[in-house]
Design a protein around this motif. Structure first.
Motif, PDB file in Angstrom:
ATOM      1  N   SER A  10      35.519 -58.065  -7.059  1.00 43.90           N
ATOM      2  CA  SER A  10      36.743 -57.643  -6.393  1.00 43.90           C
ATOM      3  C   SER A  10      36.479 -56.341  -5.656  1.00 43.90           C
ATOM      4  O   SER A  10      35.833 -55.427  -6.189  1.00 43.90           O
ATOM      5  CB  SER A  10      37.881 -57.443  -7.402  1.00 43.90           C
ATOM      6  N   HIS A  11      36.971 -56.252  -4.420  1.00 43.99           N
ATOM      7  CA  HIS A  11      36.741 -55.062  -3.601  1.00 43.99           C
ATOM      8  C   HIS A  11      37.413 -53.842  -4.218  1.00 43.99           C
ATOM      9  O   HIS A  11      38.527 -53.925  -4.727  1.00 43.99           O
ATOM     10  CB  HIS A  11      37.285 -55.284  -2.194  1.00 43.99           C
ATOM     11  N   THR A  13      37.856 -51.196  -2.206  1.00 37.09           N
ATOM     12  CA  THR A  13      38.612 -50.677  -1.057  1.00 37.09           C
ATOM     13  C   THR A  13      38.834 -51.792  -0.039  1.00 37.09           C
ATOM     14  O   THR A  13      38.093 -52.770   0.012  1.00 37.09           O
ATOM     15  CB  THR A  13      37.871 -49.513  -0.366  1.00 37.09           C
ATOM     16  N   PHE A  14      39.856 -51.594   0.784  1.00 40.03           N
ATOM     17  CA  PHE A  14      40.099 -52.457   1.932  1.00 40.03           C
ATOM     18  C   PHE A  14      40.052 -51.598   3.194  1.00 40.03           C
ATOM     19  O   PHE A  14      40.196 -50.371   3.138  1.00 40.03           O
ATOM     20  CB  PHE A  14      41.469 -53.149   1.833  1.00 40.03           C
ATOM     21  N   PHE A  96      41.932 -50.267  -3.494  1.00 36.01           N
ATOM     22  CA  PHE A  96      42.636 -51.491  -3.898  1.00 36.01           C
ATOM     23  C   PHE A  96      43.937 -51.162  -4.627  1.00 36.01           C
ATOM     24  O   PHE A  96      44.987 -51.751  -4.344  1.00 36.01           O
ATOM     25  CB  PHE A  96      41.721 -52.338  -4.793  1.00 36.01           C
ATOM     26  N   CYS A  99      46.456 -49.856  -2.234  1.00 35.09           N
ATOM     27  CA  CYS A  99      46.949 -50.971  -1.426  1.00 35.09           C
ATOM     28  C   CYS A  99      48.053 -51.720  -2.173  1.00 35.09           C
ATOM     29  O   CYS A  99      49.095 -52.061  -1.597  1.00 35.09           O
ATOM     30  CB  CYS A  99      45.796 -51.914  -1.090  1.00 35.09           C
ATOM     31  N   LYS A 166      46.549 -58.888  -8.289  1.00 31.86           N
ATOM     32  CA  LYS A 166      45.627 -58.246  -9.238  1.00 31.86           C
ATOM     33  C   LYS A 166      44.680 -59.266  -9.859  1.00 31.86           C
ATOM     34  O   LYS A 166      43.522 -58.969 -10.157  1.00 31.86           O
ATOM     35  CB  LYS A 166      46.452 -57.547 -10.322  1.00 31.86           C
ATOM     36  N   ASN A 174      36.732 -57.612   3.426  1.00 32.24           N
ATOM     37  CA  ASN A 174      37.744 -56.689   2.915  1.00 32.24           C
ATOM     38  C   ASN A 174      38.518 -56.032   4.064  1.00 32.24           C
ATOM     39  O   ASN A 174      39.123 -54.976   3.894  1.00 32.24           O
ATOM     40  CB  ASN A 174      37.102 -55.615   2.036  1.00 32.24           C
ATOM     41  N   CYS A 181      49.355 -52.561   3.896  1.00 34.08           N
ATOM     42  CA  CYS A 181      49.113 -53.703   3.001  1.00 34.08           C
ATOM     43  C   CYS A 181      50.403 -54.476   2.776  1.00 34.08           C
ATOM     44  O   CYS A 181      51.430 -53.888   2.426  1.00 34.08           O
ATOM     45  CB  CYS A 181      48.589 -53.204   1.655  1.00 34.08           C
ATOM     46  N   VAL A 186      46.933 -59.570   2.200  1.00 32.21           N
ATOM     47  CA  VAL A 186      45.893 -59.264   1.224  1.00 32.21           C
ATOM     48  C   VAL A 186      45.435 -60.541   0.520  1.00 32.21           C
ATOM     49  O   VAL A 186      44.235 -60.767   0.325  1.00 32.21           O
ATOM     50  CB  VAL A 186      46.395 -58.234   0.189  1.00 32.21           C
TER      51      VAL A 186
END
Length: 316
Positions: A10-11, A13-14, A96, A99, A166, A174, A181, A186
């Motif tokens: 899972s990232h 950051t975006f 994340f 966001c 989540k 990403n 967001c 997302v």
């Protein structure tokens, strides 16, 4: 083995692109956005201050207006500062968790504002259709319960969005083609089935808002029936004038909301940057115009604002 692990990644950051296709104009777009946000902050903060400090404004209609101002501040403050950072400083990264928090407050502000407009319609209905019981029906205790119900309803509707995101794995891009967001944007970056996200993220808030619109419409049908029963033209005009500001705010809130929704859902040939620009303006226009509309159309607010910015403040 690496492929298996990548699907679980899972990232952290975006990357928010701002308004894709208009990157060269970001600096110039940020100027009116900054001015509008400043007006929204000033107008809504002044409204909240006046209603909190002036006894003459501590009536149901104005208490609901202060709630509207708070939701406007949530809607604009959760999005616009990050937009300006993207446009002016190219600060496109967002964690994340940040966001998810931003997404929650954007959608929370939208659902809460819709519920507040419904409460304001009920206030106008009681004021016009049952004026003798107005003060007994809308006591401060009942207004507090309405405000609590609005917060709880909005929280319960939006918080599942956070958990739905989540639990999703993000193992591909990403990059978000948006200025802030939002749930479906997302979710589409996830490398998993997002059917539940699509159905919940689209259906539940929209159905809730449509129900609010239906109940507002019913309130105004009953209000119109009561107004047309009034014996004189002056009485009818006075009754209409008490609803004028609320009707303007309803139009300002729902028209761009449904227009944005329809262009996003059915406007496949509308350029992407138009979608994003409309979504950006949507979190700015109601917060900017709501206090101006009430300030121009409500004599008590105009008077208190005039006193506030004059030497007669302490005698008003």
């Amino acid at each position: 083995m690496s492929a298996v692990n990548s699907t679980k990644f899972s990232h952290l950051t975006f990357i928010l692109l701002g308004i894709p296709g208009l990157e060269d104009w970001h600096t110039w777009i940020a100027i009116p956005f900054c001015l509008m946000y400043s007006v929204a902050l000033l107008g809504n903060c002044v409204l909240i201050f006046l209603i909190a400090t002036e006894r003459s404004l501590q009536e149901p209609m104005y208490l609901f207006l202060s709630m509207l101002a708070v939701s406007d501040l949530i809607l604009s403050t959760s999005t616009v500062p990050k937009m300006l950072a993207i446009f002016w400083f190219r600060a496109r990264e967002i964690a994340f968790e940040s966001c998810l928090i931003q997404m929650f407050f954007v959608h929370f502000g939208f659902v809460a504002e819709s519920a507040i407009l419904l409460a304001m319609a009920f206030d106008r209905y009681v004021a016009i259709c049952d004026p003798l019981r107005y003060t007994s029906v809308l006591t401060n205790a009942k207004i507090g319960k309405i405000a609590t119900a609005i917060v709880i309803r909005s929280f319960c509707i939006i918080v599942p969005d956070v958990f739905l995101l989540k639990w999703l794995p993000f193992c591909g891009s990403n990059v978000l083609s948006h200025s802030y967001c939002e749930h479906i944007g997302v979710a589409r970056l996830a490398c998993a089935d997002i059917t539940v996200n699509i159905w919940y993220g689209f259906a539940v808030p929209i159905v809730t808002v449509i129900l609010d619109v239906v109940f507002i419409g019913v309130s105004y049908v009953l209000i119109l029936k009561a107004v047309f029963r009034l014996p004189t033209k002056d009485a009818r005009l006075k009754a209409f004038s008490t609803c004028g500001s609320h009707v303007c705010i309803i139009i300002l809130f729902y028209t761009p909301a449904f227009f944005t929704l329809l262009t996003h859902r059915f406007g496949r040939h509308v350029p992407r940057h138009i979608h994003i620009l409309l979504a950006d303006l949507y979190v700015l226009i109601p917060p900017v115009l709501n206090p101006i509309v009430y300030g121009m159309k409500t004599k008590q607010i105009r008077k208190q604002v005039g006193c506030m910015f004059s030497q007669k403040w302490k005698w008003c």
